[in-house]
Design a protein around this motif. Structure first.
Motif, PDB file in Angstrom:
ATOM      1  N   TYR A 146       9.386   0.641 -18.475  1.00  0.00           N
ATOM      2  CA  TYR A 146       7.954   0.941 -18.225  1.00  0.00           C
ATOM      3  C   TYR A 146       7.973   0.271 -16.968  1.00  0.00           C
ATOM      4  O   TYR A 146       8.501  -0.727 -16.198  1.00  0.00           O
ATOM      5  CB  TYR A 146       7.370   0.025 -19.129  1.00  0.00           C
ATOM      6  CG  TYR A 146       5.848  -0.063 -19.070  1.00  0.00           C
ATOM      7  CD1 TYR A 146       4.973   1.201 -19.220  1.00  0.00           C
ATOM      8  CD2 TYR A 146       5.055  -1.161 -18.599  1.00  0.00           C
ATOM      9  CE1 TYR A 146       3.727   1.280 -18.990  1.00  0.00           C
ATOM     10  CE2 TYR A 146       3.731  -1.148 -18.481  1.00  0.00           C
ATOM     11  CZ  TYR A 146       2.969   0.032 -18.806  1.00  0.00           C
ATOM     12  OH  TYR A 146       1.821  -0.022 -18.332  1.00  0.00           O
ATOM     13  N   LYS A 147       7.057   0.871 -16.131  1.00  0.00           N
ATOM     14  CA  LYS A 147       6.754   0.707 -14.790  1.00  0.00           C
ATOM     15  C   LYS A 147       5.050   0.798 -14.517  1.00  0.00           C
ATOM     16  O   LYS A 147       4.568   1.771 -14.844  1.00  0.00           O
ATOM     17  CB  LYS A 147       7.501   1.455 -13.556  1.00  0.00           C
ATOM     18  CG  LYS A 147       7.046   1.048 -12.416  1.00  0.00           C
ATOM     19  CD  LYS A 147       7.812   1.817 -11.241  1.00  0.00           C
ATOM     20  CE  LYS A 147       7.536   1.768  -9.894  1.00  0.00           C
ATOM     21  NZ  LYS A 147       8.458   2.591  -9.123  1.00  0.00           N
ATOM     22  N   VAL A 148       4.690  -0.046 -13.881  1.00  0.00           N
ATOM     23  CA  VAL A 148       3.199  -0.096 -13.609  1.00  0.00           C
ATOM     24  C   VAL A 148       2.808  -0.865 -12.259  1.00  0.00           C
ATOM     25  O   VAL A 148       3.376  -1.897 -11.891  1.00  0.00           O
ATOM     26  CB  VAL A 148       2.360  -0.817 -14.718  1.00  0.00           C
ATOM     27  CG1 VAL A 148       2.589  -2.332 -14.972  1.00  0.00           C
ATOM     28  CG2 VAL A 148       0.786  -0.717 -14.506  1.00  0.00           C
ATOM     29  N   SER A 149       1.910  -0.303 -11.602  1.00  0.00           N
ATOM     30  CA  SER A 149       1.394  -0.824 -10.419  1.00  0.00           C
ATOM     31  C   SER A 149      -0.010  -0.930  -9.912  1.00  0.00           C
ATOM     32  O   SER A 149      -0.660   0.066 -10.496  1.00  0.00           O
ATOM     33  CB  SER A 149       1.997  -0.027  -9.055  1.00  0.00           C
ATOM     34  OG  SER A 149       3.432   0.142  -9.107  1.00  0.00           O
ATOM     35  N   ALA A 150      -0.419  -2.094  -9.467  1.00  0.00           N
ATOM     36  CA  ALA A 150      -1.954  -2.241  -9.106  1.00  0.00           C
ATOM     37  C   ALA A 150      -2.312  -2.543  -7.893  1.00  0.00           C
ATOM     38  O   ALA A 150      -1.165  -3.274  -7.222  1.00  0.00           O
ATOM     39  CB  ALA A 150      -2.387  -3.450 -10.024  1.00  0.00           C
ATOM     40  N   VAL A 151      -3.283  -2.063  -7.398  1.00  0.00           N
ATOM     41  CA  VAL A 151      -3.567  -1.936  -5.834  1.00  0.00           C
ATOM     42  C   VAL A 151      -5.075  -2.581  -5.701  1.00  0.00           C
ATOM     43  O   VAL A 151      -5.920  -1.787  -6.603  1.00  0.00           O
ATOM     44  CB  VAL A 151      -3.478  -0.754  -5.042  1.00  0.00           C
ATOM     45  CG1 VAL A 151      -3.801  -0.674  -3.712  1.00  0.00           C
ATOM     46  CG2 VAL A 151      -1.840  -0.550  -5.210  1.00  0.00           C
ATOM     47  N   ILE A 152      -5.246  -3.488  -4.985  1.00  0.00           N
ATOM     48  CA  ILE A 152      -6.488  -3.940  -4.508  1.00  0.00           C
ATOM     49  C   ILE A 152      -6.767  -4.110  -3.119  1.00  0.00           C
ATOM     50  O   ILE A 152      -5.936  -4.400  -2.589  1.00  0.00           O
ATOM     51  CB  ILE A 152      -6.980  -5.009  -5.521  1.00  0.00           C
ATOM     52  CG1 ILE A 152      -8.751  -5.276  -5.588  1.00  0.00           C
ATOM     53  CG2 ILE A 152      -6.308  -6.118  -5.015  1.00  0.00           C
ATOM     54  CD1 ILE A 152      -8.901  -6.060  -6.591  1.00  0.00           C
ATOM     55  N   ALA A 153      -7.944  -4.011  -2.456  1.00  0.00           N
ATOM     56  CA  ALA A 153      -8.244  -4.250  -1.148  1.00  0.00           C
ATOM     57  C   ALA A 153      -9.208  -5.514  -1.158  1.00  0.00           C
ATOM     58  O   ALA A 153     -10.264  -5.210  -1.838  1.00  0.00           O
ATOM     59  CB  ALA A 153      -8.727  -2.869  -0.503  1.00  0.00           C
ATOM     60  N   ASP A 154      -8.988  -6.011  -0.139  1.00  0.00           N
ATOM     61  CA  ASP A 154     -10.078  -7.048   0.075  1.00  0.00           C
ATOM     62  C   ASP A 154      -9.879  -7.468   1.598  1.00  0.00           C
ATOM     63  O   ASP A 154      -9.216  -6.896   2.310  1.00  0.00           O
ATOM     64  CB  ASP A 154      -9.929  -8.344  -0.721  1.00  0.00           C
ATOM     65  CG  ASP A 154      -8.578  -9.152  -0.537  1.00  0.00           C
ATOM     66  OD1 ASP A 154      -8.056  -9.157   0.422  1.00  0.00           O
ATOM     67  OD2 ASP A 154      -8.370  -9.833  -1.634  1.00  0.00           O
ATOM     68  N   ARG A 155     -10.707  -8.757   2.085  1.00  0.00           N
ATOM     69  CA  ARG A 155     -10.596  -9.100   3.663  1.00  0.00           C
ATOM     70  C   ARG A 155      -9.865 -10.434   3.739  1.00  0.00           C
ATOM     71  O   ARG A 155      -9.674 -10.883   4.718  1.00  0.00           O
ATOM     72  CB  ARG A 155     -11.887  -9.156   4.072  1.00  0.00           C
ATOM     73  CG  ARG A 155     -12.547  -8.058   4.291  1.00  0.00           C
ATOM     74  CD  ARG A 155     -13.815  -8.171   5.393  1.00  0.00           C
ATOM     75  NE  ARG A 155     -14.981  -7.061   4.992  1.00  0.00           N
ATOM     76  CZ  ARG A 155     -15.857  -7.558   4.370  1.00  0.00           C
ATOM     77  NH1 ARG A 155     -15.997  -9.097   4.025  1.00  0.00           N
ATOM     78  NH2 ARG A 155     -16.998  -7.151   4.169  1.00  0.00           N
ATOM     79  N   ASN A 156      -8.957 -10.700   2.609  1.00  0.00           N
ATOM     80  CA  ASN A 156      -8.104 -12.082   2.649  1.00  0.00           C
ATOM     81  C   ASN A 156      -6.616 -11.819   2.759  1.00  0.00           C
ATOM     82  O   ASN A 156      -6.221 -10.916   1.768  1.00  0.00           O
ATOM     83  CB  ASN A 156      -8.374 -12.918   1.359  1.00  0.00           C
ATOM     84  CG  ASN A 156      -8.100 -14.245   1.403  1.00  0.00           C
ATOM     85  OD1 ASN A 156      -7.084 -14.551   2.034  1.00  0.00           O
ATOM     86  ND2 ASN A 156      -8.770 -15.084   0.989  1.00  0.00           N
TER      87      ASN A 156
END
Length: 208
Positions: A146-156
């Motif tokens: 099983y493979k899972v990726s999460a991506v999020i954007a911010d200014r930090n």
């Protein structure tokens, strides 16, 4: 081919400005030979962390693994000794300046990474893209289950600030099944507490 989710600059700016709770995009990859992700993780829920030779026992790595242990325990997974674990868990994370584009396209491996960065700072601050990829391997046979990726954007620029959100998103469902791409909406916890999942919805398919 690598599928890249490209966010409209206006929506990205609104999200980074804090008009709403943070969103994370989650992608799962079906394991070869597995009818579904659910069946791929039907083995005993025990695991041990597997590190690449380049991954040292840094304070950052220990913090990431602690967050994962707590989150996985809520799904019934037990952190076990390497020789007794059913799965070996690889956790890779990355932070880099974000690219904001409009529309979507398929691109070959390596091409997307060469895209030019946004030539401006959104509302006075550079945007950063944080990612976390979890891979479960069968300890005995070595096959990826099983493979899972999460991506999020911010200014930090600090990856540890985004890590609770990434862990919560990547494990919002364990496992995610069809379709492959999801949007997880989150709410920040009060007084620095753990973030909460508001909704988990499949992303609409983007026509070529």
């Amino acid at each position: 081919m690598i599928k890249v989710t490209l966010i409209c600059a206006a929506l990205a700016a609104a999200s980074l400005a804090g008009c709403a709770g943070p969103n994370a995009d989650v992608h799962t990859a079906r394991t070869a030979g597995a009818a579904s992700a659910t069946r791929a993780l039907q083995g005993e829920p025990s695991y041990a962390f597997a590190r690449m030779p380049s991954e040292d026992d840094s304070a950052n790595r220990q913090r990431v693994e602690a967050l994962l242990r707590d989150a996985l325990a809520q799904h019934g997974f037990v952190n076990a000794a390497d020789k007794s674990a059913h799965y070996l868990l690889s956790a890779a994370y990355d932070t880099r300046p974000a690219t904001i584009s409009v529309g979507g396209k398929e691109c070959a491996a390596g091409e997307c990474e060469r895209r030019a960065e946004a030539p401006f700072a959104l509302f006075g601050g550079r945007a950063y893209r944080h990612s976390l990829t979890l891979r479960f391997f069968d300890r005995m046979g070595g096959e990826e289950r099983y493979k899972v990726s999460a991506v999020i954007a911010d200014r930090n620029a600090d990856p540890l600030q985004a890590m609770p959100l990434l862990v919560k998103s990547a494990l919002a469902k364990l496992p995610f099944d069809e379709p492959s791409d999801w949007r997880v909406k989150l709410q920040m916890g009060e007084a620095g507490g753990a973030p909460n999942v508001i909704s988990v919805e499949p992303l609409p398919t983007v026509d070529p």
